[in-house]
Design an enzyme around this catalytic site. Structure first.
Site, PDB file in Angstrom:
ATOM      1  N   CYS A   1       0.810  -1.236   0.000  1.00 15.93           N
ATOM      2  CA  CYS A   1       0.000   0.000   0.000  1.00 15.93           C
ATOM      3  C   CYS A   1       0.838   1.278   0.000  1.00 15.93           C
ATOM      4  O   CYS A   1       0.586   2.165  -0.825  1.00 15.93           O
ATOM      5  CB  CYS A   1      -0.981   0.019   1.166  1.00 15.93           C
ATOM      6  SG  CYS A   1      -1.323  -1.558   1.917  1.00 15.93           S
TER       7      CYS A   1
ATOM      8  N   ARG B   1       6.730 -11.286   5.374  1.00 15.41           N
ATOM      9  CA  ARG B   1       6.136 -11.136   6.691  1.00 15.41           C
ATOM     10  C   ARG B   1       6.735 -12.155   7.638  1.00 15.41           C
ATOM     11  O   ARG B   1       6.991 -13.289   7.248  1.00 15.41           O
ATOM     12  CB  ARG B   1       4.615 -11.321   6.623  1.00 15.41           C
ATOM     13  CG  ARG B   1       3.970 -10.231   5.790  1.00 15.41           C
ATOM     14  CD  ARG B   1       2.476 -10.352   5.763  1.00 15.41           C
ATOM     15  NE  ARG B   1       1.927  -9.349   4.857  1.00 15.41           N
ATOM     16  CZ  ARG B   1       0.659  -9.281   4.496  1.00 15.41           C
ATOM     17  NH1 ARG B   1      -0.200 -10.160   4.973  1.00 15.41           N
ATOM     18  NH2 ARG B   1       0.242  -8.344   3.673  1.00 15.41           N
TER      19      ARG B   1
ATOM     20  N   GLN C   1       1.414 -10.804  -3.717  1.00 13.90           N
ATOM     21  CA  GLN C   1      -0.027 -10.525  -3.731  1.00 13.90           C
ATOM     22  C   GLN C   1      -0.426  -9.991  -5.096  1.00 13.90           C
ATOM     23  O   GLN C   1       0.321  -9.230  -5.698  1.00 13.90           O
ATOM     24  CB  GLN C   1      -0.363  -9.457  -2.690  1.00 13.90           C
ATOM     25  CG  GLN C   1      -0.140  -9.874  -1.264  1.00 13.90           C
ATOM     26  CD  GLN C   1      -0.449  -8.723  -0.322  1.00 13.90           C
ATOM     27  OE1 GLN C   1       0.140  -7.660  -0.427  1.00 13.90           O
ATOM     28  NE2 GLN C   1      -1.378  -8.940   0.588  1.00 13.90           N
TER      29      GLN C   1
ATOM     30  N   ASP D   1      -2.117  -7.475  -5.891  1.00 13.40           N
ATOM     31  CA  ASP D   1      -2.602  -6.364  -5.085  1.00 13.40           C
ATOM     32  C   ASP D   1      -3.055  -5.210  -5.974  1.00 13.40           C
ATOM     33  O   ASP D   1      -2.534  -5.047  -7.077  1.00 13.40           O
ATOM     34  CB  ASP D   1      -1.453  -5.890  -4.187  1.00 13.40           C
ATOM     35  CG  ASP D   1      -1.942  -5.307  -2.884  1.00 13.40           C
ATOM     36  OD1 ASP D   1      -3.168  -5.155  -2.729  1.00 13.40           O
ATOM     37  OD2 ASP D   1      -1.093  -5.009  -2.026  1.00 13.40           O
TER      38      ASP D   1
ATOM     39  N   HIS E   1      -4.752  -0.968  -5.449  1.00 12.12           N
ATOM     40  CA  HIS E   1      -5.335   0.084  -4.614  1.00 12.12           C
ATOM     41  C   HIS E   1      -6.115   1.017  -5.510  1.00 12.12           C
ATOM     42  O   HIS E   1      -5.618   1.437  -6.551  1.00 12.12           O
ATOM     43  CB  HIS E   1      -4.243   0.807  -3.829  1.00 12.12           C
ATOM     44  CG  HIS E   1      -3.585  -0.101  -2.843  1.00 12.12           C
ATOM     45  ND1 HIS E   1      -2.476  -0.848  -3.142  1.00 12.12           N
ATOM     46  CD2 HIS E   1      -3.937  -0.436  -1.578  1.00 12.12           C
ATOM     47  CE1 HIS E   1      -2.155  -1.584  -2.096  1.00 12.12           C
ATOM     48  NE2 HIS E   1      -3.026  -1.368  -1.125  1.00 12.12           N
TER      49      HIS E   1
ATOM     50  N   LYS F   1     -15.080  -4.266   5.108  1.00 13.96           N
ATOM     51  CA  LYS F   1     -14.558  -5.033   3.970  1.00 13.96           C
ATOM     52  C   LYS F   1     -15.516  -6.145   3.576  1.00 13.96           C
ATOM     53  O   LYS F   1     -16.417  -6.507   4.337  1.00 13.96           O
ATOM     54  CB  LYS F   1     -13.206  -5.636   4.318  1.00 13.96           C
ATOM     55  CG  LYS F   1     -13.282  -6.628   5.466  1.00 13.96           C
ATOM     56  CD  LYS F   1     -11.987  -7.400   5.622  1.00 13.96           C
ATOM     57  CE  LYS F   1     -12.058  -8.317   6.835  1.00 13.96           C
ATOM     58  NZ  LYS F   1     -10.930  -9.226   6.946  1.00 13.96           N
TER      59      LYS F   1
ATOM     60  N   HIS G   1      -8.259  -1.170  -0.711  1.00  9.33           N
ATOM     61  CA  HIS G   1      -7.278  -2.217  -1.004  1.00  9.33           C
ATOM     62  C   HIS G   1      -8.069  -3.385  -1.560  1.00  9.33           C
ATOM     63  O   HIS G   1      -9.103  -3.739  -1.002  1.00  9.33           O
ATOM     64  CB  HIS G   1      -6.586  -2.783   0.234  1.00  9.33           C
ATOM     65  CG  HIS G   1      -6.056  -1.777   1.204  1.00  9.33           C
ATOM     66  ND1 HIS G   1      -4.722  -1.537   1.340  1.00  9.33           N
ATOM     67  CD2 HIS G   1      -6.676  -0.986   2.098  1.00  9.33           C
ATOM     68  CE1 HIS G   1      -4.542  -0.641   2.295  1.00  9.33           C
ATOM     69  NE2 HIS G   1      -5.710  -0.294   2.773  1.00  9.33           N
TER      70      HIS G   1
HETATM   71 ZN    ZN Z   1      -3.121  -2.349   0.625  1.00  7.58          ZN
END
Ligand code: ZN
Ligand code: ZN
Length: 645
Positions: free
Chosen positions: A336, A365, A383, A385, A387, A471, A517
């Protein structure tokens, strides 16, 4: 004695003498309820059926059909397990024994390891104790008196727990010879436990700390009926056959190597090909749907993670910082902040919104080495991912587009069933959340309206949202009925404020954008693990690393076999030629074990007819097919990304 009034779920009210037990109340309603009830919920708290009720309150009974029943039942089953272990192995010291999502376990400290044989003996003893119908007897102790009792019994692990956690007066439960420091509640007696099985024993550590006492964890499961237990065991057996760690090795898809470290994944060429297909599909769709692809660094100054707040609320999941020259750098646990820096790099106008930035972003992580599990729990993963930065009036259409995208992804990869959960905030705790009330109401309404408009059934979970926004989670259901949480569409009311994000509105003034996200697969590694198990390694043609293998019947058909392989390769099919000096049947068996979708046998007849004898991995012999027709068939399966053919 004064009477008290108990209110039942249907709103009706009944009077009882003060001190009436929950069991007596159940009996007054009917013998059926009295024999079905496991525990009661009185005034919002779970209590044993034997406990006296002292004041007027709402009451409800937990029976096997209640959603929380299995967890309570399994907790009592864990006590039964410990009671059986202590009967047979007095040298075992119990640690903790909670219910889990699919059963229960109990930890023991003991010098000698439990064997498979021991498990069978323990299970038999559990049956014996269940037959004896021992009550779960609740006893209250003062902390001092109770501690002394557990010390006398030599239960040093329990003593540690009591010292740390017990109230001045604490409860314990006695089941046969086993006394447990436990809050309860428990079912009335062991005779209620009907269907259970011990599954395995594994190493563990006290409090999950590898430097602390080594423990042996005995796993088991319990159900209300033998039928449910049998179904679960059959599913476990099916899951064992599909285990992605075994298939990953057999099909040479990936490895995790101690020399490099736990939870770090090596994608081998065949796994890499599947990943390429997954990513190609997603990139095509991302561009088609108005996303822009970006790349961001794997490390960034630690200060960035202070601004984002990750260091404060996510620090425990991060790798330690790396010192370089005058500054500390952080391996990124999330993508992010990277996308935010791209947004912030220049002034943004409302005309640019929605801005959708997507990245196959690799993150690291920290997870304890003990919890690593194949591709499903790892330390480094990528990911899919994205945004989305948008204005308030764009959020409904953006949420809808995300969910529509998620549905396409699920069907393309062959998942037919899914569940949707909407996590909302707890309206009674407004201070626990970032963002304004208006933000939350708008976002929750957008999520809900979208689900309704798209006619997608969902479960609303009050108080389950994280503090920075509501979410939607989509759980897919795999081929053997297991749910997997992959897709998330998550609002964020915190990061735009922390980074001071703005856009210039039509009014010429700066406004704060909304930020969403979203990840569809979640982690590519985990998704690959799920995909391997879903298909048991037999991927659809478009994902198969080898789509066809050409098998010449004998040495004199080699030339024709090579022509066939070349023609298919030129046509965009991933093909291998297996002209080893092995018997045809052995080569077919090998291709079958590698789960290659098509085996193409070529001999005299095929060479003369300009075709191939097609053998499918699932249904076997499919007969002669002219080569051009076969190529067209396969291309169709590849180009349309057909999941089932
Ligand atoms: Zn994010
Ligand atoms: Zn307990």
């Amino acid at each position: 004695m004064p009477n008290i009034q108990l209110t039942f779920p249907d709103g009706s009210l009944k009077e009882f003498p003060q001190g009436v037990t929950a069991l007596e109340v159940a009996r007054s309603i009917g013998p059926r309820l009295a024999s079905d009830a496991l525990v009661a919920r009185v005034d919002g708290r779970y209590v044993d059926l034997s406990s006296p009720i002292q004041s007027s309150a709402p009451i409800r009974f937990v029976t096997p059909s209640s959603p929380e029943a299995l967890e309570i039942y399994r907790h009592s089953s864990a006590h039964l397990l410990a009671a059986a272990v202590l009967e047979l192995f007095p040298d075992a010291h119990p640690g903790v024994g909670p219910p889990t999502e699919s059963g229960f376990f109990y930890d023991f400290h003991r010098e000698r390891p439990f064997t498979e044989d021991d498990l069978q003996k323990i299970e038999a003893k559990m049956r014996e104790l269940a037959q004896a119908d021992l009550p779960y007897e609740r006893v209250n102790y003062s902390k001092e008196e109770g501690l002394k009792l557990f010390e006398q019994k030599g239960e040093f692990l329990k003593c540690e727990l009591i010292r740390e956690k017990a109230e001045p007066v604490f409860s314990a439960y006695r089941t046969g010879k086993f006394l447990d420091f436990c809050r309860g509640p428990h079912i009335p007696s062991t005779g209620r436990i009907k269907a259970f099985k011990l599954l395995s024993v594994a190493g563990a550590h006290w409090m999950g700390d590898e430097r602390s006492h080594p423990l042996q964890r005995i796993y088991g499961t319990a159900f209300f009926t033998q039928k449910d237990l049998d179904a679960y065991l059959a599913q476990m057996e099916e899951a064992r056959k599909r285990d992605h760690r075994r298939l990953g090795r057999e099909l040479d898809l990936f490895s995790i190597q101690d020399e490099a470290g736990p939870g770090l994944v090596f994608w081998h060429p065949k796994g890499g090909l599947i990943r390429k297909e997954i990513e190609d599909f997603l990139r095509e769709e991302l561009l088609r749907r108005g996303y822009q692809l970006v790349f961001t660094p794997h490390v960034a100054r630690l200060d960035l993670w202070k601004t984002s707040g990750h260091l404060d609320f996510y620090g425990a999941n991060m790798f330690a910082p790396i010192r370089v020259e005058d500054a500390e750098y952080q391996l990124k646990p999330m993508n992010c902040p990277g996308h935010i820096l791209i947004y912030k790099d220049r002034r943004r106008s409302y005309r640019e919104l929605p801005l959708r930035l997507a990245e196959f972003g690799t993150v690291y992580r920290y997870e304890r080495s003990g919890v690593m599990h194949g591709l499903l729990r790892v330390r480094g993963f990528t990911q899919d991912d994205a945004h989305i930065f948008c204005t308030p009036d764009q959020i409904e259409s953006e949420v809808e587009a995300c969910v529509d995208f998620a549905k396409l992804v699920l069907t393309t990869f062959g998942f037919e069933r899914y569940q949707v959960e909407l996590s909302a905030r707890d309206p009674n705790q407004p201070k626990d959340y970032a963002g304004t009330l208006a933000d939350w109401q708008r976002a929750e309404a957008a999520l809900e309206n979208t689900m309704r408009r798209m006619q997608i059934p969902f479960e609303r979970r009050e108080g389950e949202a994280v503090f920075y926004g509501p979410k939607i989670d989509v759980k897919l259901i795999d081929a053997i009925g297991r749910p997997w949480q992959l897709t998330t569409v998550q609002f964020d009311f915190m990061l735009p404020a922390r980074f001071g994000l703005e856009y210039v509105g039509p009014d010429g003034h700066p406004h704060q954008p909304l930020m969403v996200h979203r990840a569809l697969l979640g982690s590519v590694e985990r998704f690959f693990g799920v995909l391997i198990e879903h298909y048991a390694g037999a991927f659809p043609v478009w994902l198969s690393p080898v789509q066809a293998v050409v098998l010449p019947v004998s040495g004199k058909h080699q030339n024709y076999a090579r022509q066939v392989a070349d023609a298919l390769r030129a046509g965009g099919v991933r093909v291998e030629l297996d002209d080893r000096q092995e018997k045809l049947n052995a080569r077919i068996r090998d291709a079958q074990l590698q789960k290659v979708p098509f085996m193409l046998v070529v001999g005299d007849r095929e060479a003369q007819g300009g075709g191939v004898a097609v053998r499918r991995r699932d249904t076997g012999d499919a007969g002669f097919r002219p080569l051009a027709d076969f190529l067209r068939d396969v291309r169709e399966l590849i180009d349309r990304r057909v999941a089932k053919w």
